[in-house]
Design a protein around this motif. Structure first.
Motif, PDB file in Angstrom:
ATOM      1  N   GLN A 128       0.822  -1.203   0.000  1.00 57.24           N
ATOM      2  CA  GLN A 128       0.000   0.000   0.000  1.00 57.24           C
ATOM      3  C   GLN A 128       0.858   1.256   0.000  1.00 57.24           C
ATOM      4  N   ASN A 129       1.934   1.253   0.769  1.00 54.50           N
ATOM      5  CA  ASN A 129       2.811   2.416   0.819  1.00 54.50           C
ATOM      6  C   ASN A 129       3.529   2.641  -0.510  1.00 54.50           C
ATOM      7  N   ARG A 130       3.929   1.552  -1.166  1.00 50.98           N
ATOM      8  CA  ARG A 130       4.527   1.686  -2.503  1.00 50.98           C
ATOM      9  C   ARG A 130       3.526   2.348  -3.448  1.00 50.98           C
ATOM     10  N   HIS A 131       2.288   1.889  -3.391  1.00 52.46           N
ATOM     11  CA  HIS A 131       1.261   2.437  -4.268  1.00 52.46           C
ATOM     12  C   HIS A 131       1.024   3.917  -3.968  1.00 52.46           C
ATOM     13  N   ARG A 132       0.964   4.274  -2.686  1.00 51.36           N
ATOM     14  CA  ARG A 132       0.746   5.665  -2.301  1.00 51.36           C
ATOM     15  C   ARG A 132       1.872   6.555  -2.812  1.00 51.36           C
ATOM     16  N   ILE A 133       3.094   6.078  -2.717  1.00 56.40           N
ATOM     17  CA  ILE A 133       4.225   6.878  -3.188  1.00 56.40           C
ATOM     18  C   ILE A 133       4.187   7.026  -4.704  1.00 56.40           C
ATOM     19  N   LEU A 134       3.902   5.960  -5.414  1.00 53.24           N
ATOM     20  CA  LEU A 134       3.814   6.052  -6.876  1.00 53.24           C
ATOM     21  C   LEU A 134       2.713   7.021  -7.302  1.00 53.24           C
ATOM     22  N   GLN A 135       1.562   6.944  -6.631  1.00 60.32           N
ATOM     23  CA  GLN A 135       0.462   7.843  -6.985  1.00 60.32           C
ATOM     24  C   GLN A 135       0.801   9.287  -6.653  1.00 60.32           C
ATOM     25  N   VAL A 193       2.605  11.915   1.721  1.00 63.59           N
ATOM     26  CA  VAL A 193       2.045  10.580   1.993  1.00 63.59           C
ATOM     27  C   VAL A 193       2.020  10.251   3.477  1.00 63.59           C
ATOM     28  N   GLY A 194       2.619  11.107   4.311  1.00 62.00           N
ATOM     29  CA  GLY A 194       2.569  10.882   5.747  1.00 62.00           C
ATOM     30  C   GLY A 194       3.438   9.740   6.227  1.00 62.00           C
ATOM     31  N   LEU A 195       4.598   9.561   5.610  1.00 65.87           N
ATOM     32  CA  LEU A 195       5.532   8.517   6.023  1.00 65.87           C
ATOM     33  C   LEU A 195       6.827   9.147   6.517  1.00 65.87           C
ATOM     34  N   SER A 196       7.516   8.425   7.352  1.00 62.67           N
ATOM     35  CA  SER A 196       8.767   8.925   7.903  1.00 62.67           C
ATOM     36  C   SER A 196       9.840   8.986   6.826  1.00 62.67           C
ATOM     37  N   PRO A 197      10.861   9.841   7.019  1.00 65.32           N
ATOM     38  CA  PRO A 197      11.961   9.897   6.051  1.00 65.32           C
ATOM     39  C   PRO A 197      12.604   8.537   5.820  1.00 65.32           C
ATOM     40  N   ALA A 198      12.730   7.736   6.888  1.00 65.50           N
ATOM     41  CA  ALA A 198      13.345   6.415   6.731  1.00 65.50           C
ATOM     42  C   ALA A 198      12.497   5.516   5.843  1.00 65.50           C
ATOM     43  N   SER A 199      11.162   5.548   6.043  1.00 63.17           N
ATOM     44  CA  SER A 199      10.274   4.721   5.223  1.00 63.17           C
ATOM     45  C   SER A 199      10.300   5.176   3.771  1.00 63.17           C
ATOM     46  N   SER A 209      12.709   6.734   2.223  1.00 62.90           N
ATOM     47  CA  SER A 209      14.009   6.376   1.653  1.00 62.90           C
ATOM     48  C   SER A 209      14.060   4.892   1.295  1.00 62.90           C
ATOM     49  N   SER A 210      13.547   4.040   2.179  1.00 62.39           N
ATOM     50  CA  SER A 210      13.561   2.605   1.934  1.00 62.39           C
ATOM     51  C   SER A 210      12.697   2.231   0.735  1.00 62.39           C
ATOM     52  N   ILE A 211      11.474   2.777   0.687  1.00 59.50           N
ATOM     53  CA  ILE A 211      10.548   2.406  -0.389  1.00 59.50           C
ATOM     54  C   ILE A 211      11.000   2.977  -1.724  1.00 59.50           C
ATOM     55  N   THR A 212      11.459   4.220  -1.745  1.00 50.73           N
ATOM     56  CA  THR A 212      11.921   4.785  -3.014  1.00 50.73           C
ATOM     57  C   THR A 212      13.164   4.054  -3.508  1.00 50.73           C
ATOM     58  N   GLY A 213      13.985   3.575  -2.573  1.00 56.79           N
ATOM     59  CA  GLY A 213      15.128   2.765  -2.989  1.00 56.79           C
ATOM     60  C   GLY A 213      14.685   1.497  -3.697  1.00 56.79           C
ATOM     61  N   GLU A 214      13.662   0.832  -3.151  1.00 59.97           N
ATOM     62  CA  GLU A 214      13.114  -0.364  -3.805  1.00 59.97           C
ATOM     63  C   GLU A 214      12.538  -0.031  -5.174  1.00 59.97           C
ATOM     64  N   LEU A 215      11.803   1.069  -5.231  1.00 61.36           N
ATOM     65  CA  LEU A 215      11.171   1.448  -6.494  1.00 61.36           C
ATOM     66  C   LEU A 215      12.213   1.798  -7.556  1.00 61.36           C
ATOM     67  N   MET A 216      13.321   2.393  -7.138  1.00 63.31           N
ATOM     68  CA  MET A 216      14.386   2.688  -8.095  1.00 63.31           C
ATOM     69  C   MET A 216      15.044   1.410  -8.591  1.00 63.31           C
ATOM     70  N   ARG A 217      15.262   0.463  -7.671  1.00 62.71           N
ATOM     71  CA  ARG A 217      15.857  -0.818  -8.094  1.00 62.71           C
ATOM     72  C   ARG A 217      14.924  -1.557  -9.047  1.00 62.71           C
ATOM     73  N   ASP A 218      13.619  -1.370  -8.860  1.00 63.60           N
ATOM     74  CA  ASP A 218      12.651  -2.012  -9.752  1.00 63.60           C
ATOM     75  C   ASP A 218      12.463  -1.250 -11.053  1.00 63.60           C
ATOM     76  N   GLY A 219      13.105  -0.105 -11.176  1.00 57.70           N
ATOM     77  CA  GLY A 219      13.018   0.678 -12.405  1.00 57.70           C
ATOM     78  C   GLY A 219      11.750   1.488 -12.554  1.00 57.70           C
TER      79      GLY A 219
END
Length: 395
Positions: free
Chosen positions: A12-19, A36-42, A44-54
């Protein structure tokens, strides 16, 4: 169980960030976290995953040199990460295009044909062949094809069955399932006015409007209605058929086969039909006058031609009384009037406002803002692209 819940939350958080990036981007991570109301650590972690996924990429930011230090690094969606096919079905016209992961739209292929002569099987075959051609032209550097979206003029039941359309003589056609089976992809179908409403509400400045009505003027008259932040759609598929509410019981014939609908006064075909009965105008497709012919009619009204002026005034009165019923029943915060027919809004507005003043008490009228919304691009196709990218969520 905890692991399942964690995975669901992460998805859900991945989807929220993409949207959020699709809506507001490019964005710096710190700004994205606030949205999106997420912490800087969250973030950073999710955007890192999304970048690795292209799915996202970094782009240079900056503020034009107004502050010291390194400019912000911005992130945006990678347009080629995935794609989808968008189809628009209207009277005597089918359009197909490729939508990219960022919500962009490619070249639109248009096929004019007599849609009223199509059987259900013919319709599915034509749609399938046009989709197949579009799939065959997807650039090699694009990622996976994720789905197909159909924006349809008419009533659509549960995102799959075309209950009724003025473009067709056949009824109750499941247009999603056969195409899903042929291409082995998710397929969703939606009313075209709903697509426009979703496209418009996707704009950042309208995200906080909880109750929004988007009235589409054009060949027909449609409405997309957002209530409590969500698209309204009845289970029957007849979510907000504004154009087929009555203005005059014994009025002119409407596409739906009944008389006196708002559309029979305001729709392009109605305006041109009535004008041609009194003026020497070029012949045209009775169901779909061209943009050039409609613009010429608007120009006649702007020049003060009494027949053209009276027709747009009559359309304004019908539109105003229709809006008065909408405001009295629903009380939307904002009504936006758009579609290709907004070209003639300036010729309708005075009578529309007068009708609203006659029909509503001041306290009701004061709660709703009404304004035109420019039709500079086809928001119908844009809306169905965004809907497929959002996984079919109608909000």
């Amino acid at each position: 169980m905890d692991r399942i819940e964690h995975d669901h939350s992460q998805s859900q958080n991945r989807h929220r960030i993409l949207q959020a990036v699709r809506l507001h981007g490019p964005l710096a991570r710190v700004d994205l976290g606030s949205i999106v109301g997420l912490s800087p650590a969250s973030v950073s972690s999710i955007t890192g995953e999304l970048m690795r996924d292209g799915l996202i990429r970094e782009v240079p930011g900056g503020d034009g040199g107004r502050s010291r230090g390194r400019p912000k690094v911005m992130i945006e969606l990678t347009p080629t990460a995935a794609c989808m096919i968008a189809v628009k079905l209207s009277i005597n016209r089918i359009e197909v295009t490729l939508g990219d992961f960022a919500g962009g739209i490619g070249k639109v292929t248009v096929r004019p044909l007599n849609t009223l002569e199509l059987s259900g099987d013919d319709l599915i075959a034509v749609l399938g062949d046009m989709i197949a051609t579009c799939i065959g032209s997807i650039p090699a550097d694009f990622g996976p094809l994720t789905g197909i979206g159909l924006a349809v003029q008419g009533l659509v039941h549960k995102n799959e069955t075309l209950v009724w359309s003025p473009a067709l003589s056949v009824r109750q056609i499941n247009i999603a399932a056969p195409l899903a089976a042929r291409f082995n992809l998710p397929v969703i179908a939606m009313n075209d006015a709903d697509c426009i409403a979703l496209s418009i509400r996707h704009r950042a400045e309208l995200q906080l409007v909880e109750n929004l009505a988007v009235v589409m003027l054009g060949t027909g008259i449609g409405m997309g209605l957002v209530i409590g932040g969500r698209l309204h759609s009845a289970s029957s598929g007849a979510g907000a058929e504004f154009g087929h509410t009555k203005y005059q019981i014994d009025g002119p014939l409407c596409h739906c086969g009944r008389r006196g609908c708002i559309e029979s006064f305001v729709g392009d075909y109605a305006l041109y039909r009535d004008a041609r009965s009194m003026l020497d105008l070029p012949n045209t497709d009775a169901l779909h006058p061209s943009e050039e012919q409609m613009q010429a009619l608007v120009d006649l009204a702007r020049s003060g031609h009494p027949v053209a002026t009276s027709l747009f005034q009559q359309a304004g009165r019908a539109l105003g009384y229709g809006l008065s019923n909408l405001i009295a029943l629903i009380g939307p915060d904002l009504v936006l009037i758009t579609g290709s027919g907004v070209r003639g809004y300036d010729q309708m507005e005075a009578e529309m406002r007068r009708s609203l003043d006659e029909a509503l008490v001041d306290t009701l009228l004061a709660q709703t803002e009404i304004r035109p919304y420019p039709w500079t691009a086809d928001l119908t196709i844009r809306g169905i692209v965004l809907q497929v990218l959002d996984g079919g969520r109608a909000n």
